[in-house]
Design an enzyme around this catalytic site. Sequence first.
Site, short mmCIF file in Angstrom:
data_model
loop_
_atom_site.label_atom_id
_atom_site.label_comp_id
_atom_site.label_asym_id
_atom_site.label_seq_id
_atom_site.Cartn_x
_atom_site.Cartn_y
_atom_site.Cartn_z
N GLU A 86 0.79 -1.23 0.00
CA GLU A 86 0.00 0.00 0.00
C GLU A 86 0.82 1.28 0.00
OE1 GLU A 86 0.38 -2.25 2.42
OE2 GLU A 86 0.32 -1.37 4.43
N ASP A 111 8.25 -9.77 10.33
CA ASP A 111 7.62 -10.56 9.28
C ASP A 111 6.96 -11.82 9.84
OD1 ASP A 111 7.62 -9.38 6.88
OD2 ASP A 111 9.02 -10.76 5.92
N1 BES Z 1 0.96 -4.44 3.78
C1 BES Z 1 0.72 -5.73 3.26
C2 BES Z 1 1.96 -6.44 2.77
C3 BES Z 1 3.03 -6.66 3.82
C4 BES Z 1 2.71 -7.00 5.12
C5 BES Z 1 4.35 -6.55 3.48
C6 BES Z 1 3.72 -7.18 6.05
C7 BES Z 1 5.35 -6.74 4.41
C8 BES Z 1 5.04 -7.06 5.71
C9 BES Z 1 -0.31 -5.68 2.12
O1 BES Z 1 -1.32 -4.74 2.31
C10 BES Z 1 -1.01 -7.01 2.07
O2 BES Z 1 -1.67 -7.34 3.01
N2 BES Z 1 -0.84 -7.74 0.97
C11 BES Z 1 -1.44 -9.04 0.76
C12 BES Z 1 -2.58 -8.96 -0.20
C13 BES Z 1 -3.87 -8.58 0.40
C14 BES Z 1 -4.97 -8.60 -0.66
C15 BES Z 1 -4.28 -9.43 1.57
C16 BES Z 1 -0.39 -9.93 0.11
O3 BES Z 1 0.61 -9.45 -0.35
O4 BES Z 1 -0.64 -11.14 0.04
ZN ZN Z 2 -2.62 -5.24 3.89
#
Ligand code: BES
Ligand code: ZN
Length: 613
Positions: free
Chosen positions: A290, A394
Site C-alpha cells: 500500500e 515478518d
Molecule cells: N501491507 C501488506 C503487505 C506486507 C505485510 C508486506 C507485512 C510486508 C510485511 C499488504 O497490504 C497485504 O496485506 N498484501 C497481501 C494482499 C492482500 C490482498 C491481503 C499480500 O501481499 O498477500
Molecule cells: Zn494489507
Amino acid sequence: MKQFKLFLLSLILSFSIACQQETSTAAPPDPKADPHSSSQPNEARTTHLDLHLKGDFDKKNFSGYARWTIENKTGATEIIFDTDNIHIEKITLGKEEKPAEYFLVARDSVLGSALKVPIEPGTDLVTIYYSTGPNAPALGWMEPSMTAGKKLPFLFTQGQAILTRSWIPCQDTPANRITYTASIEVPLGMMAVMSAENPQQKSADGQYRFLMEQPIAPYLIALAVGDIAFRPVGQRTGVYAEPAMLDKVAWEFTDMEKMVTTAESLYGPYAWGRYDLIVLPTGFPFGGMENPRLTFATPTVITGDRSMVSLVAHELAHSWSGNLVTNATWNDFWLNEGFTVYFERRIMEALYGKEYTEMLAQLEYWELLDEVKTLGDTSPDTRLKVNLAGRNPDDGVGDVAYQKGSSFLVMLERLTDRTKWDEFLKSWFDTNKFQSKTTEEFLTFLQKNYLEKYGVTANVDEWVYHPGLPANYPKPNSARLANVEKAAVNVATVMPDTKDWTPHEWVHFVRNLPENTDVVTLKKLDKKFHLTTSGNAEIKCAWYEVAIRQGYSPEILPQIEYFLLNTGRRRFLMPIYTAFKEVGRVETARRIFEKAKPGYHAVSRGSVEELLK
Ligand code: BES
Ligand code: ZN
C-alpha cells in the site's frame, strides 16, 4: 480489560520499585517503544527527508545522500538512525555542512546497525552521504530477463516491515512520521516512480523529482524504476506497468475510480490526492503493498477475469487504515491489517454484492483455521496484540492479524448497527489522522466512543490479548462454496457442473478434493478443465499443490517448474515447496529453487531457504 489492568499494575509496581531502589534500572515500559528500531524519536527525531540518489544497475546499488531535517525538543546530544549494511561516506551537520563524527553500533541480526550521530543544541539538519550494500533486502533488482519486456532491468523497493533502513538511513519505526522530497537519477530511457507525486512520462535526462507532503511512516517510502508507462483509468486514478502489459492492466482495474469513491463514502475523504497502481515484475514477493498514492502489485493479479480486484480494494483501504492511522509498532500490526480487511470487504460488498464478498471471506476464514491449527490455539502468536521483540516482524504476518482482526471489528459492529459503527470508525480515522497508534489507544477510544456511548459490552480482552478464536467469532457462511464442496466430494463418480464458477470457487474445489483422489481422476479433470495451464495463479497454485501430494506431479513437473521460475510471490511459492518437502521430494524442490533463486526477492528467497534447509 483484565490484561490492561495487570499491565497498569505492573507499571505502578515497577515505578514504586524504581523509587525505592535507586539502583533499579527498570524504567516504566513505554507502550510506544518500538522493539524493532534502535532510534529514539521521542528524544531527537527526524521530520523531513530530502533524498538524493543515483541508481547503478550494473553495481546494483544506490549512492548519494539523505538530508534529514530534525527536531530536538529534549536537548538530546545525539540522534540515532537505523541502518542495515549501508556504507557511510561522511556525515555533516547544518546548512554549512560541518563534518560530524558518527558511530555505527555492531550489527544486530534483526535490527541492523544503529547509527549514532552526536548533535549540537541548534542542529537542524543532518546529511548522511552513503551507498547501499550488496543484497540490501529492500531492493529488488530484476535482470531484463525477469521483466515482461526483456530489454531493460527493473528495480523496486519494499520497505515494510523494517527494510527501509537497508536503502535509506532513517528512524525506521512506524511511530515516527516524516514528509519527503527526492531527486532520483536513473539510466536514460527508464522511468522512476515513488510513493509521492509522480511523473506520467519518462524524462529526457533520467532525472526525477518527487514530493510527499503528508507525513508518512518510513516503511512507506517506496521507489520503482524500469521501462514503465502510465495510463489513466479515471479522474484521479491510473495504472503504471511495463508497456507490454498496460492494456491488460487498465482493463483489469477499470473499477479503480469507483473504488475510491465508494471508500470515501464509507470512511471519509481520500487524503492523498491521486490513487495509482503499478504492476511490477514477477519477482515482487507480495500480492500488494500500500505505498501511499501508488500501490505496488504483483503481476499475478492480472488474470484477465478481474477476479483479483479485492486486492486493489485492500491496498486502497490502507490509505485510511495503515497510511493515515498507522500501527505504532509491529506488535500492533492487526491495527493495520485487520482494519484493512474489514474495510476491503465493505468496499467489495458495496460494489460487487454480499454473496461474492461472503465467499471471499469464507475462503480466508478457512485459511485462518488452518493457520491456527498449525500454530496451536494456545500459541501467543494467535493473539491480536503480539510480542515480536527479538524476532523479525515478518513473523507476525499471518491470517491472525488479517482475519481475526477483521472479525473482531465485525463482532463489534454487530453489537449495535452499521450506522453507529460506521460513524465510530469514521471518527477513529478522522480524530487520529496522520498519527501512529497503539492497540491500547484504540481500545481506550473504543471504550469511550462506542461501547460506553451505546451501552454495550464485549469480551474485548479475550479477543485482543488471548490466544485462539473466541466463542463469539462471527463465522462467514457462503452457500456457493457449500455447493462446490459437494461437487468435490463426488468427483470420482461425477464430473462437476462448473458453469458460472469464479476462480475462487475453483480454488475451493481443488482444495477440497478428497484425500484419496487418484491420478486417473486428476488427469480427467485436467483434460476437461485445463487446470495445469490455467491463467489464474491462485488456481494453478492450489492445483499444483494437490498434484504433488497425490502423485500426479511427475507428469506436470515441467509446468510446476515453469511456475516456480516465473513467480516470486511468497504466498504461491511456500505451499508448493512445502508440498514437495512433505511428500519426501525435497531434492526436487532444492533443484528448482537453485535455478529460481536469482529471480526471487530477498523476502521470498529467505522464506524458501529456511523451509528447505
Ligand atoms: N501491507 C501488506 C503487505 C506486507 C505485510 C508486506 C507485512 C510486508 C510485511 C499488504 O497490504 C497485504 O496485506 N498484501 C497481501 C494482499 C492482500 C490482498 C491481503 C499480500 O501481499 O498477500
Ligand atoms: Zn494489507
